[in-house]
Design a protein around this motif. Structure first.
Motif, short mmCIF file in Angstrom:
data_model
loop_
_atom_site.label_atom_id
_atom_site.label_comp_id
_atom_site.label_asym_id
_atom_site.label_seq_id
_atom_site.Cartn_x
_atom_site.Cartn_y
_atom_site.Cartn_z
N UNK A 134 0.81 -1.22 0.00
CA UNK A 134 0.00 0.00 0.00
C UNK A 134 0.84 1.27 0.00
N UNK A 135 2.05 1.19 0.53
CA UNK A 135 2.92 2.37 0.50
C UNK A 135 3.15 2.82 -0.95
N UNK A 136 3.20 1.86 -1.87
CA UNK A 136 3.40 2.20 -3.29
C UNK A 136 2.15 2.82 -3.89
N UNK A 137 0.98 2.43 -3.41
CA UNK A 137 -0.27 2.96 -3.94
C UNK A 137 -0.66 4.29 -3.30
N UNK A 138 -0.44 4.42 -2.00
CA UNK A 138 -0.93 5.60 -1.29
C UNK A 138 0.00 6.79 -1.36
N UNK A 139 1.28 6.55 -1.71
CA UNK A 139 2.22 7.66 -1.79
C UNK A 139 2.29 8.41 -0.47
N UNK A 140 2.17 9.75 -0.55
CA UNK A 140 2.26 10.55 0.66
C UNK A 140 0.89 11.07 1.10
#
Length: 555
Positions: free
Chosen positions: A90-96
């Motif tokens: 999810x870090x890759x999908x949600x960004x910042x």
């Protein structure tokens, strides 16, 4: 719906209120229900008001909740997943969109969130092998609902299916919301429908004290007519959006003529859970103009009212340009093995990607226009799947019609001429694609691997119009993802100085959250539930640090 400037009380202690409660929830979808339930379970006096009362966008959705980390359904199917792997993906999908700490908290709580839903009576039980699809068939209730299995995501996170679809025949959103509503009813939480919040009430310091709303009196002919108009508008919207808008205009005139004012004091806070703003043309034009012609997905209540209420007392907004535009080309499975090109014949996206990744990239960078190129072998396989593969009608019918109306040619050069793209460019793209498709390892220029490819070498070649705009047969559903800035620990709405506005909270799509950057199926409802529980508990002074122990007990 117009929003008025706040009503400022000079002497709040001596003000007269029509109703009083601890916590007032404005909006009754997944976020509103979760907010109210958790607050009531902590013994707070909770009240819900809703302009319509039909469950918001959740009730019209597929009823998918994105969850992982070792849920009961995952464990039953022998699927290994951890909160850390869920976070890595999810870090890759949600960004910042949210901080790393908040995302980790969401992932750590995910198993418990699913267990909480199951404790209410929601079932995600599934025996079938999880597929990767836009929406699974009846009998399949766990699936790969995002980009977990493709590059570059699978390089840094072990793939796992996390799309938990509520067990139900047909679209599952109505079932999911009905179970949430049943819990609200069981807890005796009053819900005032056909009640529109148009004004926040504050003291001189700007602290939110309550809401001034306008309600159509229950049981009147006006209330009955208003309900029928809105129900008809939402039912007809996808096929007849213009006519549906006329019905909404008639309903709003009834609100203006028949509604009576109602002041509600909320001793511990007001929580805005009113959804996004895709049905507000002015807001879409201002913040996300590239999506003006896209199909609006949701309900009449997705008009940004909660966002505008928050702004009226100094709340600030962000990520308002972020949307999810779904261009699904799977199923049919063979479509995803074809080639997507823009209007100059160039590929730009991995065709195996989740539909929103394709739809947003098409809309942002390619004027919403694209073609899907398949060959004769893929056409036969796709037709068989559409006709006999048990697909949903909203998957099968467009696929059949689009293939029947596709541009066709016995050669790639001839096809390029028919769709007015440079023949040399398209020929080079197909040639490069076929070369990789024949390999056993590696990936092509857009990260597509040979196992998801099939060489295009069997005439006739077809160019299918998958454009997101100007495509009546294949509209591109779109929702908004931006909203009010909030404190990520409590859900309190933030002002321009990054300070919480006392007494005001937001959750779901009215606020920025987990899903406010890159969207995959189930992530919005999961965020609505999670952020609603966060806001409801924080507002009454009972913050939930983690629901993980409930998950361990349940499993």
């Amino acid at each position: 719906m117009p929003i008025e400037s706040p009503l400022v009380l000079e002497d709040p202690d001596n003000a007269q209120w029509d109703e009083t409660c601890d916590l007032l929830v404005v909006g009754f979808g997944a976020a509103g229900a979760a907010t109210a339930i958790v607050a009531k379970e902590f013994h707070a006096d909770v009240q819900i008001i809703d302009r319509f009362g039909m469950g918001g966008a959740t009730a019209k959705s597929g009823g998918v909740v994105y969850g992982g980390g070792g849920t009961k359904t995952q464990l039953k199917l022998g699927i290994e997943d951890t909160p850390e792997e869920m976070f890595n993906y999810l870090r890759q999908e949600t960004g910042d969109a949210v901080s790393e700490e908040t995302l980790r908290r969401f992932c750590n709580d995910s198993r418990g969130l699913i267990a909480w839903l199951e404790s209410l009576g929601v079932s995600f039980d599934s025996d079938a092998e999880p597929p990767k699809t836009s929406y699974p068939k009846n009998g399949i209730y766990l699936y790969y609902s995002g980009n977990e299995t493709i590059l570059p995501f699978s390089e840094t996170a072990k793939p796992a299916p996390r799309g938990h679809r509520t067990v139900c025949k047909g679209l599952s959103g109505k079932k999911l919301f009905s179970i949430l509503k049943d819990r609200v009813d069981e807890l005796d939480i009053p819900v005032t429908s056909q009640c529109t919040a148009k004004q926040l009430i504050t003291d001189k310091a700007g602290n939110v004290l309550g809401v001034k709303a306008w309600q159509i009196p229950a049981g009147t002919p006006e209330a009955d007519k208003h309900a029928k108009l809105i129900a008809r508008a939402d039912f007809l919207h996808n096929g007849l959006p213009g006519y549906a808008d006329k019905l909404r205009t008639r309903a709003e005139k009834i609100e203006q003529a028949a509604a009576r004012s109602l002041t509600i004091r909320a001793r511990k806070g007001v929580v805005l859970t009113t959804g996004g703003f895709i049905f507000n043309r002015d807001m879409v034009t201002e913040h996300a103009p590239k999506y003006q012609q896209h199909m609006r997905l949701g309900t009449t209540g997705c008009d940004g009212s909660g966002i505008r209420l928050g702004q009226s007392v100094g709340g600030t907004i962000t990520r308002m340009d972020k949307v999810s535009a779904w261009r699904f080309i799977n199923p049919p499975q063979s479509w995803a093995k074809g080639v997507v090109i823009n209007t100059v014949g160039k590929r730009y996206c991995n065709e195996a990607s989740y539909g929103a990744r394709l739809g947003v990239q098409m809309s942002e960078d390619h004027n919403g226009k694209s073609w899907l190129i398949i060959d004769g072998r893929q056409r036969i396989a796709s037709m068989k799947e559409a006709l006999f593969g048990g697909l949903w009608s909203f998957q099968a019918i467009p696929a059949i019609l689009l293939m029947l109306l596709a541009k066709k040619s016995r050669s790639v050069i001839g096809l390029a001429e028919k769709i007015d793209v440079p023949p040399a460019t398209l020929h080079a793209e197909i040639h490069a694609y076929n070369h990789i498709a024949r390999q056993t390892t590696g990936a092509d220029s857009v990260g597509k691997t040979p196992d998801r490819m099939q060489a295009l070498n069997t005439p006739p070649y077809l160019a299918i119009n998958i454009s997101a705009v100007g495509n009546a047969l294949f509209p591109c559903p779109t929702i908004t993802l931006g909203g009010l800035r909030i404190d990520e620990t409590t859900g309190a709405v933030l002002n321009g100085d990054d300070q919480p506005i006392k007494g005001l909270y937001a959750a779901g799509r009215a606020a920025v959250g987990i899903a406010s950057n890159g969207y995959v199926s189930g992530l919005s409802i999961a965020d609505c539930l999670w952020s609603g529980r966060r806001a409801g508990s924080a507002a009454i002074g009972e913050p939930i640090e983690s629901v993980q122990p409930q998950a361990q007990a349940a499993s």
